[in-house]
Design an enzyme around this catalytic site. Structure first.
Site, PDB file in Angstrom:
ATOM      1  CD  GLU A 180     162.687  -6.225  12.163  1.00 10.97           C
ATOM      2  OE1 GLU A 180     163.785  -5.643  12.026  1.00 10.97           O
ATOM      3  OE2 GLU A 180     161.619  -5.603  12.329  1.00 10.97           O
ATOM      4  CG  HIS A 184     152.714  -3.225   5.938  1.00  5.52           C
ATOM      5  ND1 HIS A 184     153.209  -2.043   5.451  1.00  5.52           N
ATOM      6  CD2 HIS A 184     153.079  -3.274   7.243  1.00  5.52           C
ATOM      7  CE1 HIS A 184     153.845  -1.398   6.406  1.00  5.52           C
ATOM      8  NE2 HIS A 184     153.782  -2.122   7.508  1.00  5.52           N
TER       9      HIS A 184
END
Ligand SMILES: Cc1ncc(C[n+]2csc(CCOP(=O)(O)OP(=O)(O)O)c2C)c(N)n1
Ligand SMILES: [Mg+2]
Length: 799
Positions: free
Chosen positions: A522, A589
């Protein structure tokens, strides 16, 4: 060793001239470091970090740095910047003093401490210059190794410009991808995770990135044994070396004091990097720090006597001098003359820069002194205040401001003929200082996202009802079609078109260079985007889930968010970061760390569309602007049906405009993103009990409600609720501050304002974990009902 010129020089005359010019520059750079340190100790500058001990390698690197190339480096690179002609010693000292004139310090207009280099890639209007013809340096930042993620993108751009023929037309950005991205990093900084992530990414991508490690065996006081396995970065990176079977890096080593060897190594390194687009590492060993790390301490505290003696002996300038004499390129007399001139030049430039720096401040001060003298004539008590301004040795604007404000405080309730002029002086200097210290957090150009023309969505009888993901796909397909500079990349973005299929089939249609898979990284996905955007492309970098933005938050915050600010409009990177969040399952999540994002990313717009049509409208706006932005899509919205606008590639939504989803009169509920549906569900029950709710979707948290529409609602309802999924005191606190303080909503409150948020912990797994961790429609009902019960328990009795 010879000390006289021979009749048969070993180096050609042309080469001799070049060598002596290099030596001269090395000496000037060294003198600047020596003088700079003294300036700090005299109190004329606050901090100093210098490039002494690294001069010779940088001269060699500069020789192979061509027009169109880019640098991402760190604070030791002053000699390189001088050698490529993108900085002079006036600029150098101006930055040391924090001279706020952009002409004096083009890199940062006095906003960054010394040793933070940058070239001005934008013109005065904020448009990108013809960077293919310029020598470019992206703007340095202080966190060690944080130049690396951006470097990946700067190098990757060359690959795109070379391999995508549609980009060849943009000759002002690139000469068909011939450019190298040069990186520099200190040996100790290679211990950082993002160094290794970037190295691996560059190896995978096979991009023209030439990274030099300036190795002086230390990171401040900590020696290499503590920093690097085997004490050598080139040794441990040996596995990256390419061979006949595998692609990889080309790795070189050279000694930091050996001019001849360095020139040869850089010539080889450049050739393979530029021609073959192979990433290269040049590990430059045996460097020194003649003055220690910085002005914060002395290296005598931690280096042994032997080490210090070695550093004197192997000082790169001393060694270069020996070599010049050995090669009979020059004589001792000539070199002494040259050294004397370098010293004088550094001193003269320093004096001139100091004078230029102080003159601007003194002009303001003189005007104030005149006013204070008049004030003293009327109020002798102000004499001391006047003396403070007159006696300031190293003038600073805040001294004068303190004095002016002190005088005004004294004059409260008293009359004085220059009182208004004093107040005017304060006003003018305050406003000029706002420009000096607070401009350019966001784009100030005509392409600012706030100035993009709004084009409403058009619907007809033929408009189809489709899944949300198909709305996005249609929007992205149009963007890729419209502008060859647009590209998207991230984990699973290429082949499968992202985990929720927003790019489904678009790689097949537009090719692998436009819609691309990346590794799981990322931080460098974002860095890749920053570098590409700096080079004039329009990247959409995807971070798969909002929870994993934390891996990139540092680089977003330290690099992207303040790029325009730290260069005072000299550089921009209109990167769009796409992610999805708030709603799925479990601790990693379903998070919604919006407060963290808002607090760390000022300078990047933060958009939280409640559905995919809104998201598409924002993407269309952003792709026509030059601001960077983070767009957080609703994870549970991809399969919900939405009407596809007929002008999906054209329509655009304004930033900073909340939308009233439902009008009401008893209470205003302010929310965003996935919470809009949760709130609307709770509101249905509230309405049944006779509570009229006005629901507002803020749509964009940064910028927040530019026209203050929320307070208009509050004026009507006199009660307000802020709801989201973040922790208590997270983004709801931000929204409350905006409405109650900035919009002055406090004066219209008849009840205490409330926030409805997630719990302090992250959301637990499973449907029940989610229900009991996050706000739900029942909680919306309960909290708002309770609020109204406190207003009137007759109309809304306890239940
Ligand atoms: C992330 C981060 N941690 C710590 C620091 C403080 N710091 C500044 S320079 C430095 C040492 C860097 O050493 P090296 O990379 O070898 O470069 P050198 O100064 O030796 O050229 C440290 C620890 C920082 N700037 N950033
Ligand atoms: Mg070091």
């Amino acid at each position: 060793m010879s000390s006289t010129k021979t009749d048969f020089p070993m180096v050609s005359a042309k080469k001799s001239v070049e060598v002596l010019a290099d030596y001269k520059l090395a000496c000037e750079s060294r003198e600047a470091s020596l003088v700079g340190r003294k300036e700090v100790f005299m109190g004329k500058a606050k901090f100093g970090i210098f490039g002494d001990g690294k001069e010779v390698a940088q001269l060699a690197m500069a020789k192979v740095f061509r027009n169109g190339d880019h640098r991402a480096g760190y604070y030791r690179d002053q000699t390189f910047m001088l050698a490529i002609g993108e900085m002079n010693l006036h600029h150098y000292f101006a930055q040391l003093y924090a001279h706020t004139d952009v002409k004096a310090d083009p890199a940062s207009a006095g906003r960054l401490m010394n040793g933070h280099f940058a070239t001005r890639m934008l013109d005065e209007n904020g448009a990108l210059k013809n960077i293919a013809q310029l020598k470019n340096s992206s703007a340095d930042i202080s966190p060690t190794a944080a130049q690396m993620p951006r470097l990946v993108g700067l190098a990757y751009a060359s690959k795109l410009f070379r391999n995508n023929p549609e980009l060849h037309q943009f000759s002002e950005l690139s000469t068909k991808g011939n450019e190298i991205a040069f990186g520099t990093i200190g040996n100790a900084s290679t211990s950082e995770g993002m160094f290794f992530e970037a190295i691996n990414a560059a190896g995978v991508l096979q991009v023209p990135m030439l990274i030099s490690v300036w190795d002086d065996d230390y990171g401040i006081s900590v020696p290499k044994e503590y920093q690097t396995t085997k004490g050598s970065i080139s040794k441990i990176l040996a596995g990256f070396q390419r061979d006949k079977n595998d692609k990889g890096f080309e790795i070189f080593t050279a000694r930091g004091w050996d001019y001849e060897e360095l020139c040869k190594v850089y010539a080889k390194a450049e050739k393979v990097c530029r021609e073959e687009h192979v990433p290269v590492i040049v590990h430059v060993l045996e460097m020194t720090q003649p003055q220690g790390h910085s002005t914060s301490g002395s290296h005598e505290r931690y280096k042994s006597k032997e080490r210090l003696a070695w550093e004197v002996q192997f000082d790169c300038i001393r060694k270069m001098r020996e070599w010049i004499l050995d090669q009979a390129i020059s004589t001792v007399d000539e070199l002494e003359e040259l050294e004397k001139n370098a010293k004088a030049y550094a001193k003269k430039t320093k004096d001139q820069s100091w004078k230029a720096f102080t003159e601007g401040i003194q002009a303001d001060q003189h005007a104030l002194v005149k006013l204070l003298e008049q004030a003293v004539a009327e109020h002798a008590e102000l004499k001391e205040t006047l003396d403070i301004v007159n006696k300031t040795i190293n003038p600073a604007r805040h001294d004068a401001m303190k004095a002016a404000k002190g005088a005004l405080r004294f004059l409260i309730g008293k009359s004085c003929s220059v009182k208004d002029q004093l107040a005017e002086w304060v006003k003018t200097v305050t406003s000029e200082s706002a420009d000096r210290y607070s401009s350019h957090l966001y784009s100030q150009s005509e392409w600012s996202a706030l100035k993009v023309k709004v084009t409403p969505a058009v619907y007809s009888d033929n408009s189809m009802l489709v899944d949300g993901r198909e709305v996005l796909r249609a929007c992205f397909a149009e963007a890729l079609q419209r502008d060859p500079k647009v590209l998207a990349f991230g984990e699973d973005v290429g082949k499968i078109g992202d985990v929720n299929q927003g790019f489904a089939g678009l790689q097949e249609k537009f090719g692998e260079l436009r819609v691309t898979d990346t590794g799981i990284r990322e931080c460098t996905i974002v860095g890749q985007g920053i570098g590409l955007a700096l080079r004039g492309l329009r990247p959409i970098a995807e971070v798969q889930y909002l929870d994993y933005l934390l891996y990139a938050i540092q680089i977003l915050s330290d690099d992207l968010a303040n790029l325009q600010y730290r260069t005072k409009g000299g550089q921009k990177a209109p990167l769009i970061i796409r992610t999805r969040g708030h709603r799925l399952e479990g601790v990693w999540h379903a998070g919604s760390p919006m407060g963290m994002i808002l607090n760390s990313l000022r300078g990047i717009f933060v958009l939280v569309p409640r559905n995919m049509v809104q998201a598409a409208g924002f993407y269309n706006t952003l792709l026509r602007s030059d601001d960077p932005a983070l767009v957080i899509e609703c994870l549970n919205g991809y399969r919900l049906k939405e009407k596809l606008p007929d002008n999906i590639g054209e329509f655009s939504l304004p930033l900073g405009h909340p939308e009233i989803l439902k009008e009401g009169s008893d209470v205003t509920i302010v929310t965003y993103g996935s919470m809009c549906r949760v709130v609307m569900e709770g509101v249905r029950e509230l309405e049944e009990k006779g509570i009229s709710c006005e629901v507002i979707d803020v749509q964009t948290l940064l910028p927040f409600d530019i026209h203050h529409t929320i307070v208009e609602s509050l004026k009507k309802t006199n009660r307000i609720v802020f709801a989201d999924e973040d922790v208590p005191g997270g983004a709801t606190a931000f929204m409350m501050q905006q409405v109650l303080e900035i919009q002055k909503g406090y004066q219209y409150l008849d009840s205490a304002p409330i926030t409805i948020t997630g719990k302090e912990h992250r959301p637990a797994y499973g449907s029940d974990g989610d229900y009991f961790s996050k706000p739900n429609p029942e909680e919306i009902f309960d909290r708002v009902y309770q609020l109204m019960n406190e207003v009137s328990d007759q109309r809304f009795p306890n239940y």
